[in-house]
Scaffold this active site. Structure first.
Site, PDB file in Angstrom:
ATOM      1  N   SER A 195       1.250   7.047   2.433  1.00 25.03           N
ATOM      2  CA  SER A 195       2.008   8.091   3.124  1.00 25.03           C
ATOM      3  C   SER A 195       3.173   8.593   2.277  1.00 25.03           C
ATOM      4  CB  SER A 195       2.575   7.555   4.428  1.00 25.03           C
ATOM      5  OG  SER A 195       1.542   7.261   5.314  1.00 25.03           O
ATOM      6  N   THR A 227      -4.140   7.359  13.003  1.00 25.35           N
ATOM      7  CA  THR A 227      -3.548   7.675  14.308  1.00 25.35           C
ATOM      8  C   THR A 227      -4.615   7.863  15.387  1.00 25.35           C
ATOM      9  OG1 THR A 227      -1.867   9.024  15.391  1.00 25.35           O
ATOM     10  CG2 THR A 227      -3.427  10.188  13.989  1.00 25.35           C
ATOM     11  N   SER A 264       5.293  -0.766   3.457  1.00 27.12           N
ATOM     12  CA  SER A 264       5.669  -2.052   4.045  1.00 27.12           C
ATOM     13  C   SER A 264       5.428  -3.177   3.054  1.00 27.12           C
ATOM     14  CB  SER A 264       4.860  -2.302   5.316  1.00 27.12           C
ATOM     15  OG  SER A 264       5.223  -1.338   6.275  1.00 27.12           O
ATOM     16  N   THR A 316      -1.021  11.798   8.358  1.00 26.48           N
ATOM     17  CA  THR A 316      -2.414  11.847   8.782  1.00 26.48           C
ATOM     18  C   THR A 316      -3.237  12.722   7.838  1.00 26.48           C
ATOM     19  OG1 THR A 316      -1.819  11.433  11.064  1.00 26.48           O
ATOM     20  CG2 THR A 316      -3.890  12.580  10.688  1.00 26.48           C
ATOM     21  N   GLU A 348      -5.077   9.991  17.644  1.00 26.93           N
ATOM     22  CA  GLU A 348      -5.656  11.339  17.790  1.00 26.93           C
ATOM     23  C   GLU A 348      -6.885  11.476  16.896  1.00 26.93           C
ATOM     24  OE1 GLU A 348      -2.452  10.823  17.841  1.00 26.93           O
ATOM     25  OE2 GLU A 348      -1.934  11.727  19.770  1.00 26.93           O
ATOM     26  N   GLU A 372      -8.938  -2.400   7.059  1.00 28.45           N
ATOM     27  CA  GLU A 372      -7.640  -2.673   7.691  1.00 28.45           C
ATOM     28  C   GLU A 372      -7.763  -2.664   9.213  1.00 28.45           C
ATOM     29  OE1 GLU A 372      -4.425  -0.212   6.306  1.00 28.45           O
ATOM     30  OE2 GLU A 372      -3.196  -0.704   8.043  1.00 28.45           O
ATOM     31  N   ILE A 401       0.834  -1.203   0.000  1.00 29.45           N
ATOM     32  CA  ILE A 401       0.000   0.000   0.000  1.00 29.45           C
ATOM     33  C   ILE A 401       0.868   1.251   0.000  1.00 29.45           C
ATOM     34  CG2 ILE A 401      -1.660   1.303   1.382  1.00 29.45           C
ATOM     35  CD1 ILE A 401      -3.115  -1.214   1.845  1.00 29.45           C
TER      36      ILE A 401
END
Lengths: 378, 395
Positions: B129, B375, B161, B135, B377, B244, B126
């Protein structure tokens, strides 16, 4: 796997919520602040009886609705949400359930119809000084007498003892723990008022050679400890569902307040620090809710629930403490004002946290079970 | 209200446990340990192909798309069992991207990619980022520009990854520089890692796990590589992230670790005599983990149940992610304390102890999911807005 509610369960929830919304308000609660009046709303109790809710978990044979502990747990949650001045836990959980489950036909016939109609109030004396385990009384003992028992000792924080027709008392004997139905008006019983944080009527009950007739023996020495263990687990699970209602309401009151309150020209809810503290409460309350429901549902289905009840109580203690202080903090002063409704909720969160064992005590008890190989994950 | 599995669900669990026990040969286990629980080795690939042949890839896909049509509760059991077994299953390919391709892919993708995902022959990483877009993903700068019949792709991605052994990258690219809102100018492409314009450099992490920075230098693809509609990539991204999140927090491995440590502490004698597990502080740590893991179990099960019923609440999903990811860290700390110095001894040390060395590694990897997978937050923002109706600041 089902986390939903049945139609009957939703009916109980809605009916209870409607009655408490109609009859409980900051004004009615104010009446008993600082023990100005007794914290017992007779009109409300009458309304609950009329709606059948006092008999929600009592068999139809005694005039009840014939549902189980899960439905009673949902009623208790609504009591918590409204912090209604209604002794549902002492009367219906600690008092009536063990009589229904372990009592003789005569005892059930004598006591349960009155519970359903609201005429008879029951309670249980569960705690002694430095002893929160009613299955193992240390300071109360009984000796056989005239087919019944003579009981002596001191119990603490007994709710509504002054109004109770009978209170459940456990006492040690040479052969084990017996469970007795003691009349608070009997000779040798002294009720000393205790003034507590919630303003609930509670008493130190001093028993001195109190005669309990054979008819009023709920359990003999061979099964008394297990009866009290079950009673304590049901009461603890009920305290947890009460805590679900109390914390959920305090958290939502706080969320609404922060959405209205403006500083620097914007609602304080829009500050991430504020939103996140409230979000932590949401996660906490959800964890408490699921653990409390699991404990209640296992007890309702007759499954072993010792681990689940201890775990739920640990959450009830921790979550009550955290939600209480987060709610106060986010109200920034408004919450401690006695003209605003939050402060009473904080006292009940504290009550539920401490009754029948704090988080620390339950963690220690659970840790012992882990060490004994009794608490592996399934 | 009933927190028990049905006999059918228990039967599925038994079947899966037996299957994975057989699949995880000692040799495969050693290879997976060597690859830091990521997979990619030859035995790992062989096992994946076998799973494809046996129909264990795409368990959550609808039957008409070639899957098993499992309910979310059944999928949860599948995830739990495969995580217990320790096989690094390529969830991102099979459960996140795969179903999106099967549903929204074009004819070429449906003919050439989707079947190979189901047989275990195609792996996809994937690419979201970037160095300047985490974010706030909608700010991504990697571009795809149309030249004739081709798209020319240029840019850089971070945290790609598994890309070093994947066949494609599921790549988010900017395709409209002038979109009214940044997220409306993003499209999804399937970019082959075999292209000469593709390269990667490893990023080694605290946990020892390798991830990658990946580079896209004038890679040319046709419309076959475009997934879904042009400039409508954002919906595919958010759909994928929701899937996910399901596999990020699962109670199975923690329950297993807890049970293992308890057993170990029962059997461990102290030098001064007596069992380690009889120490009050040990019991306290174990009780804290036990109480916490019960909540995790209930939160996970409720989520799987709600998804099966089609009633999953956004705030509940975020609460599960936040609670689980933060609880794991506390678990590794508390269990590590119980095992004292041995929880700092790595599995590569000859005198390592099984559970302690596992905790040594887990403690280093645990921080990833408090910020990964959306994230915490942002999750807390979702909880306060969707769960408590609190107004949000505009960003």
């Amino acid at each position: 796997m089902n986390f939903g509610f049945s139609e009957e369960q939703r009916d109980v929830q809605n009916l209870a919520r409607q009655i408490f919304t109609d009859l409980v308000s900051p004004e009615t609660l104010k009446a008993s602040d600082d023990y100005a009046a007794e914290r017992f709303d007779e009109a409300l109790w009458g309304k609950l009886a009329e709606a059948g809710l006092l008999g929600v978990a009592i068999d139809e044979a005694y005039g009840g609705m014939g549902f189980g502990f899960m439905e009673l747990g949902l009623l208790v949650e609504e009591v918590g949400r409204s912090i209604a001045p209604a002794p549902v836990i002492p009367a219906l959980v600690s008092g009536a359930l063990p009589i229904q489950k372990f009592g003789s036909d005569e005892q059930k016939q004598r006591l349960l119809p009155g519970v359903v109609s609201g005429k008879t109030l029951l309670t249980a004396a569960l705690m002694e000084k430095f002893n929160e385990n009613p299955a193992s009384p240390k300071l109360t003992s009984a000796v056989a007498k005239d087919g019944g028992y003579s009981v002596s000792g001191t119990k603490l924080c007994v709710p509504f003892a002054h109004r109770a027709e009978r209170m459940i008392v456990s006492a040690k004997t040479e052969g084990g723990v017996v469970v007795l139905l003691v009349d608070p008006k009997a000779q040798g019983v002294t009720l000393n008022e205790m003034k507590v944080t919630t303003f609930e009527p509670q008493y130190e009950v001093v028993l001195k050679d109190v005669a309990v007739a054979a008819d009023d023996v709920l359990a003999q020495a061979d099964e008394g400890a297990s009866v009290m263990q079950w009673l304590a687990e049901c009461t603890t699970a009920a305290l947890c569902t009460h805590q679900v209602g109390v914390t959920d309401c305090a958290m939502r009151m706080t969320a609404s307040y922060t959405a209205e309150r403006k500083q620097f020209g914007v609602p304080i809810a829009t500050f991430q620090a504020v939103g996140h503290r409230a979000a932590n409460c949401f996660i906490d309350v959800e964890c408490l809710r699921l653990n409390a429901y699991q404990a209640v549902s296992r007890l309702a289905n007759g499954l072993s629930a010792t681990n689940e009840v201890q775990i739920a109580k640990i959450w009830a203690g921790d979550v009550g403490h955290r939600v209480s202080y987060a709610s106060q903090h986010l109200h920034g002063g408004m919450g401690i004002d006695r003209d605003y409704p939050l402060w009473r909720y904080c006292t009940w969160m504290r009550h539920n946290e401490m009754m029948l064992g704090s988080s620390a005590k339950n963690l220690a008890a659970l840790g012992k079970r882990v060490a004994a190989g009794e608490a592996y994950c399934q | 209200m009933k927190v028990e599995f049905t006999p059918e669900q228990e039967a599925l669990r038994t079947e899966l446990r037996a299957y994975f026990n057989e699949l995880m040969t000692p040799e495969l286990r050693i290879e997976c340990d060597r690859d830091m629980g990521e997979g990619g080795g030859p035995l790992w690939r062989e096992a994946l192909l076998k799973m494809g042949r046996d129909g264990w890839i795409g368990v959550g896909w609808p039957k008409e798309l070639g899957g098993r049509g499992m309910s979310p509760i059944e999928q949860f059991i599948f995830v739990e069992e495969i995580m217990r077994a320790g096989y690094p299953f390529p969830f991102l390919t099979t459960e996140s991207v795969g179903p999106q391709l099967a549903e929204h892919g074009n004819e070429w993708q449906k003919a050439n990619i989707v079947p190979k995902i189901l047989t275990g022959e195609c792996l996809i990483a994937i690419g979201y980022s970037e160095p300047g877009a985490g974010t706030d993903l909608a700010r991504l700068k990697t571009t795809a520009v149309k030249e004739g019949d081709e798209w020319v792709i240029n840019g850089q991605k971070m945290w790609t990854s598994l890309a070093h052994f994947c066949d494609y990258v599921w790549l988010a690219c900017r395709t409209d520089q002038n979109a009214e809102k940044p997220h409306r100018g993003i499209s999804m492409f399937l970019v082959p890692t075999s292209d000469p314009g593709w390269s990667s450099t490893p990023v080694v992490t605290l946990g020892g796990v390798r991830t990658n920075a990946t580079y896209y230098d004038n890679i040319r693809v046709t419309d076959d590589a475009l997934v879904g509609e042009l400039n409508k990539g954002w919906k595919l991204i958010t759909g994928q992230l929701n899937r996910e999140r399901l596999s990020l927090v699962n109670c199975g491995p923690t329950q297993q670790l807890f049970n293992g440590v308890v057993k170990w502490a029962e059997e461990t004698e102290l030098p001064e005599g007596g069992r380690l597990i009889d120490q009050p502080w040990v019991q306290m740590n174990l009780a804290k983990v036990r109480a916490g893991v019960e909540a995790l179990k209930l939160v996970c099960y409720k989520q799987a149940w709600a998804m099966t019923e089609g009633t999953l609440d956004m705030a509940d999903a975020s609460a599960a992610k936040v609670y689980g990811s933060e609880f794991f860290i506390e678990v590794y700390r508390a269990l590590g304390e119980v095992m004292e110095q041995m929880s700092l001894v790595s599995e590569h040390s000859p005198n390592a102890e099984q559970h302690a060395s596992r905790v040594e590694r887990l403690y280093r990897t645990a921080s990833i999911i408090t910020f990964g997978g959306g994230t915490n937050e942002i999750q807390r923002d979702i909880i306060s807005a969707a769960g408590l109706w609190m107004p949000r600041a505009t960003r």
